[in-house]
Design a protein around this motif. Structure first.
Motif, PDB file in Angstrom:
ATOM      1  N   VAL A 128     -22.317  32.452 -44.901  1.00 29.33           N
ATOM      2  CA  VAL A 128     -21.960  32.396 -43.477  1.00 29.33           C
ATOM      3  C   VAL A 128     -21.180  31.104 -43.219  1.00 29.33           C
ATOM      4  CG1 VAL A 128     -23.916  33.807 -42.741  1.00 29.33           C
ATOM      5  CG2 VAL A 128     -24.166  31.314 -42.816  1.00 29.33           C
ATOM      6  N   LYS A 129     -20.325  31.142 -42.214  1.00 25.72           N
ATOM      7  CA  LYS A 129     -19.527  29.949 -41.871  1.00 25.72           C
ATOM      8  C   LYS A 129     -20.177  29.182 -40.726  1.00 25.72           C
ATOM      9  CE  LYS A 129     -16.560  31.273 -44.887  1.00 25.72           C
ATOM     10  NZ  LYS A 129     -16.620  30.635 -46.227  1.00 25.72           N
ATOM     11  N   VAL A 130     -21.017  29.894 -39.981  1.00 22.78           N
ATOM     12  CA  VAL A 130     -21.757  29.281 -38.877  1.00 22.78           C
ATOM     13  C   VAL A 130     -23.218  29.682 -39.001  1.00 22.78           C
ATOM     14  CG1 VAL A 130     -22.059  29.214 -36.370  1.00 22.78           C
ATOM     15  CG2 VAL A 130     -19.752  29.310 -37.343  1.00 22.78           C
ATOM     16  N   THR A 131     -24.105  28.710 -38.921  1.00 23.73           N
ATOM     17  CA  THR A 131     -25.531  29.039 -38.829  1.00 23.73           C
ATOM     18  C   THR A 131     -26.057  28.272 -37.612  1.00 23.73           C
ATOM     19  OG1 THR A 131     -27.617  29.165 -40.034  1.00 23.73           O
ATOM     20  CG2 THR A 131     -26.221  27.232 -40.495  1.00 23.73           C
ATOM     21  N   GLY A 132     -27.319  27.859 -37.647  1.00 20.54           N
ATOM     22  CA  GLY A 132     -27.785  27.136 -36.460  1.00 20.54           C
ATOM     23  C   GLY A 132     -29.291  27.045 -36.410  1.00 20.54           C
ATOM     24  N   THR A 133     -29.810  26.890 -35.210  1.00 23.10           N
ATOM     25  CA  THR A 133     -31.238  26.767 -35.005  1.00 23.10           C
ATOM     26  C   THR A 133     -31.664  27.655 -33.843  1.00 23.10           C
ATOM     27  OG1 THR A 133     -32.996  25.235 -34.405  1.00 23.10           O
ATOM     28  CG2 THR A 133     -30.837  24.707 -33.564  1.00 23.10           C
ATOM     29  N   THR A 134     -32.872  28.167 -33.968  1.00 24.98           N
ATOM     30  CA  THR A 134     -33.439  29.044 -32.946  1.00 24.98           C
ATOM     31  C   THR A 134     -34.795  28.510 -32.508  1.00 24.98           C
ATOM     32  OG1 THR A 134     -32.370  30.987 -33.964  1.00 24.98           O
ATOM     33  CG2 THR A 134     -34.215  31.402 -32.449  1.00 24.98           C
ATOM     34  N   VAL A 135     -34.970  28.390 -31.210  1.00 22.14           N
ATOM     35  CA  VAL A 135     -36.291  28.064 -30.654  1.00 22.14           C
ATOM     36  C   VAL A 135     -36.815  29.342 -30.028  1.00 22.14           C
ATOM     37  CG1 VAL A 135     -37.611  26.629 -29.052  1.00 22.14           C
ATOM     38  CG2 VAL A 135     -35.619  25.663 -30.228  1.00 22.14           C
ATOM     39  N   HIS A 136     -38.015  29.749 -30.457  1.00 26.69           N
ATOM     40  CA  HIS A 136     -38.538  31.046 -30.007  1.00 26.69           C
ATOM     41  C   HIS A 136     -40.039  30.988 -29.793  1.00 26.69           C
ATOM     42  CE1 HIS A 136     -40.316  32.204 -33.975  1.00 26.69           C
ATOM     43  NE2 HIS A 136     -39.411  31.351 -34.411  1.00 26.69           N
ATOM     44  N   LEU A 137     -40.557  31.958 -29.055  1.00 27.32           N
ATOM     45  CA  LEU A 137     -41.999  32.104 -28.897  1.00 27.32           C
ATOM     46  C   LEU A 137     -42.520  32.740 -30.173  1.00 27.32           C
ATOM     47  CD1 LEU A 137     -42.273  33.498 -25.242  1.00 27.32           C
ATOM     48  CD2 LEU A 137     -42.631  31.140 -26.032  1.00 27.32           C
ATOM     49  N   VAL A 138     -43.683  32.312 -30.605  1.00 31.06           N
ATOM     50  CA  VAL A 138     -44.272  32.808 -31.846  1.00 31.06           C
ATOM     51  C   VAL A 138     -45.107  34.054 -31.554  1.00 31.06           C
ATOM     52  CG1 VAL A 138     -45.927  32.290 -33.688  1.00 31.06           C
ATOM     53  CG2 VAL A 138     -44.299  30.539 -32.925  1.00 31.06           C
ATOM     54  N   ASP A 139     -44.802  35.117 -32.319  1.00 32.77           N
ATOM     55  CA  ASP A 139     -45.676  36.298 -32.232  1.00 32.77           C
ATOM     56  C   ASP A 139     -46.277  36.510 -33.626  1.00 32.77           C
ATOM     57  OD1 ASP A 139     -42.992  38.817 -32.262  1.00 32.77           O
ATOM     58  OD2 ASP A 139     -43.734  37.452 -33.814  1.00 32.77           O
ATOM     59  N   GLY A 140     -46.849  37.646 -33.877  1.00 32.12           N
ATOM     60  CA  GLY A 140     -47.587  37.847 -35.127  1.00 32.12           C
ATOM     61  C   GLY A 140     -46.704  38.018 -36.342  1.00 32.12           C
ATOM     62  N   GLY A 141     -45.388  38.123 -36.110  1.00 27.78           N
ATOM     63  CA  GLY A 141     -44.479  38.331 -37.240  1.00 27.78           C
ATOM     64  C   GLY A 141     -43.953  37.022 -37.798  1.00 27.78           C
ATOM     65  N   VAL A 142     -43.042  37.114 -38.735  1.00 30.51           N
ATOM     66  CA  VAL A 142     -42.421  35.910 -39.318  1.00 30.51           C
ATOM     67  C   VAL A 142     -41.097  35.657 -38.592  1.00 30.51           C
ATOM     68  CG1 VAL A 142     -41.500  34.839 -41.408  1.00 30.51           C
ATOM     69  CG2 VAL A 142     -43.444  36.414 -41.564  1.00 30.51           C
ATOM     70  N   ASP A 143     -41.126  34.680 -37.679  1.00 25.62           N
ATOM     71  CA  ASP A 143     -39.905  34.299 -36.934  1.00 25.62           C
ATOM     72  C   ASP A 143     -39.332  35.469 -36.136  1.00 25.62           C
ATOM     73  OD1 ASP A 143     -39.088  32.461 -39.891  1.00 25.62           O
ATOM     74  OD2 ASP A 143     -40.085  31.727 -38.077  1.00 25.62           O
ATOM     75  N   THR A 144     -40.211  36.294 -35.573  1.00 26.37           N
ATOM     76  CA  THR A 144     -39.761  37.508 -34.860  1.00 26.37           C
ATOM     77  C   THR A 144     -39.988  37.419 -33.349  1.00 26.37           C
ATOM     78  OG1 THR A 144     -41.959  38.408 -35.303  1.00 26.37           O
ATOM     79  CG2 THR A 144     -40.179  39.073 -36.813  1.00 26.37           C
ATOM     80  N   GLY A 145     -40.522  36.354 -32.834  1.00 29.72           N
ATOM     81  CA  GLY A 145     -40.864  36.299 -31.407  1.00 29.72           C
ATOM     82  C   GLY A 145     -39.650  36.168 -30.506  1.00 29.72           C
ATOM     83  N   PRO A 146     -39.833  36.362 -29.211  1.00 29.42           N
ATOM     84  CA  PRO A 146     -38.724  36.296 -28.247  1.00 29.42           C
ATOM     85  C   PRO A 146     -37.974  34.962 -28.302  1.00 29.42           C
ATOM     86  CG  PRO A 146     -40.683  37.201 -27.205  1.00 29.42           C
ATOM     87  CD  PRO A 146     -41.110  36.707 -28.539  1.00 29.42           C
ATOM     88  N   ILE A 147     -36.656  35.038 -28.290  1.00 31.88           N
ATOM     89  CA  ILE A 147     -35.820  33.839 -28.438  1.00 31.88           C
ATOM     90  C   ILE A 147     -35.678  33.120 -27.096  1.00 31.88           C
ATOM     91  CG2 ILE A 147     -33.441  33.057 -28.914  1.00 31.88           C
ATOM     92  CD1 ILE A 147     -33.324  35.303 -31.067  1.00 31.88           C
ATOM     93  N   LEU A 148     -35.855  31.801 -27.141  1.00 33.74           N
ATOM     94  CA  LEU A 148     -35.714  30.968 -25.933  1.00 33.74           C
ATOM     95  C   LEU A 148     -34.378  30.240 -25.890  1.00 33.74           C
ATOM     96  CD1 LEU A 148     -39.300  29.352 -25.911  1.00 33.74           C
ATOM     97  CD2 LEU A 148     -38.439  31.115 -24.346  1.00 33.74           C
ATOM     98  N   ALA A 149     -33.925  29.775 -27.054  1.00 38.06           N
ATOM     99  CA  ALA A 149     -32.662  29.012 -27.087  1.00 38.06           C
ATOM    100  C   ALA A 149     -32.119  29.000 -28.509  1.00 38.06           C
ATOM    101  CB  ALA A 149     -32.907  27.573 -26.631  1.00 38.06           C
ATOM    102  N   GLN A 150     -30.787  28.859 -28.616  1.00 38.04           N
ATOM    103  CA  GLN A 150     -30.166  28.748 -29.932  1.00 38.04           C
ATOM    104  C   GLN A 150     -29.018  27.748 -29.849  1.00 38.04           C
ATOM    105  OE1 GLN A 150     -29.441  33.140 -30.663  1.00 38.04           O
ATOM    106  NE2 GLN A 150     -30.761  32.781 -32.459  1.00 38.04           N
ATOM    107  N   ALA A 151     -28.698  27.161 -31.004  1.00 39.32           N
ATOM    108  CA  ALA A 151     -27.531  26.278 -31.070  1.00 39.32           C
ATOM    109  C   ALA A 151     -26.858  26.521 -32.413  1.00 39.32           C
ATOM    110  CB  ALA A 151     -27.960  24.816 -30.959  1.00 39.32           C
ATOM    111  N   THR A 152     -25.528  26.491 -32.439  1.00 39.76           N
ATOM    112  CA  THR A 152     -24.813  26.777 -33.684  1.00 39.76           C
ATOM    113  C   THR A 152     -24.549  25.473 -34.446  1.00 39.76           C
ATOM    114  OG1 THR A 152     -22.689  26.599 -32.560  1.00 39.76           O
ATOM    115  CG2 THR A 152     -23.672  28.807 -32.736  1.00 39.76           C
ATOM    116  N   VAL A 153     -24.491  25.642 -35.768  1.00 36.25           N
ATOM    117  CA  VAL A 153     -24.208  24.517 -36.655  1.00 36.25           C
ATOM    118  C   VAL A 153     -23.224  25.010 -37.695  1.00 36.25           C
ATOM    119  CG1 VAL A 153     -25.194  22.975 -38.409  1.00 36.25           C
ATOM    120  CG2 VAL A 153     -26.491  23.467 -36.306  1.00 36.25           C
TER     121      VAL A 153
END
Ligand code: GRF
Length: 198
Positions: A128-153
């Motif tokens: 990928v040419k762009v990745t980033g970071t995700t801040v999300h609510l945690v649910d029972g899955g692995v990084d599957t909870g509702p997303i609150l914010a993201q930023a690209t890197v």
């Protein structure tokens, strides 16, 4: 507003959270640091004069017992929110039952792409040419909870996992405290898998 921060690693994200909490303008304070292994995050919590609680999976007969103990330890500090800042375990049903919708996580990739413990390496390997970071609510899955914010890197041609992860961490150290400040002051509204900060 009291929060409990959880970590498993070098704790640089934890340090950013503690630093922001100490700012006069901050609406939240870190009541305690909970770690699941002996790691540098312990020293960071202790240097900040915070209670540090270690809750190792290996010290318990099974994952359920560890999950219940983790909940008991965190509950002692009566946090309004829990923030996992480089915490490398999946929280279980007892913990999430008590703190449903109140656990915020930072993941070093643009979810739903590249979930899991190797998101930075997976993104780099994918090309990928762009990745980033995700801040999300945690649910029972692995990084599957509702997303609150993201930023690209951006991913640079000569990036290694380490150089890319460090660049992502710079972004996380800004975004996570910003999101924590927003959710403790304004709350979150979720609609199915969608979340909005009020
Ligand atoms: C962060 O990139 C976080 O998103 C991921 O683990 C890393 C923690 O870094 N889950 P550190 O241990 O705080 O330096």
């Amino acid at each position: 507003v009291p929060i409990v921060a959880m970590a498993s690693g070098t704790g640089s994200l934890l340090a950013a959270l503690i630093e922001r909490a100490a700012a006069p303008s901050s609406s939240f304070r870190v009541a305690a640091v909970v770690i699941d292994r002996d790691c540098a995050a312990r020293e960071i919590g202790e240097a900040a004069g915070l209670p540090v609680v270690v809750c190792r999976l290996g010290d318990h007969p099974d994952r359920d017992a560890w999950d219940r103990q983790l909940l008991a330890e965190v509950d002692r500090f009566a946090p309004d929110w829990v923030v996992t800042a480089g915490f490398m375990k999946i929280l279980g049903p007892a913990f999430l039952g008590r703190f449903a919708g109140r656990v915020v996580n930072s993941h070093p990739a643009l979810l739903p792409a590249f979930p899991g413990a190797h998101g930075v390496a997976d993104a780099l390997a994918y090309g990928v040419k762009v990745t980033g970071t995700t801040v999300h609510l945690v649910d029972g899955g692995v990084d599957t909870g509702p997303i609150l914010a993201q930023a690209t890197v951006p991913v640079l041609p000569d990036d290694t996992v380490d150089t890319l992860h460090e660049r992502i961490k710079i972004s996380e150290r800004e975004l996570l405290p910003d999101v924590v400040e927003a959710v403790v002051t304004r709350g979150v509204v979720t609609d199915g898998r969608k979340a909005q900060i009020s």
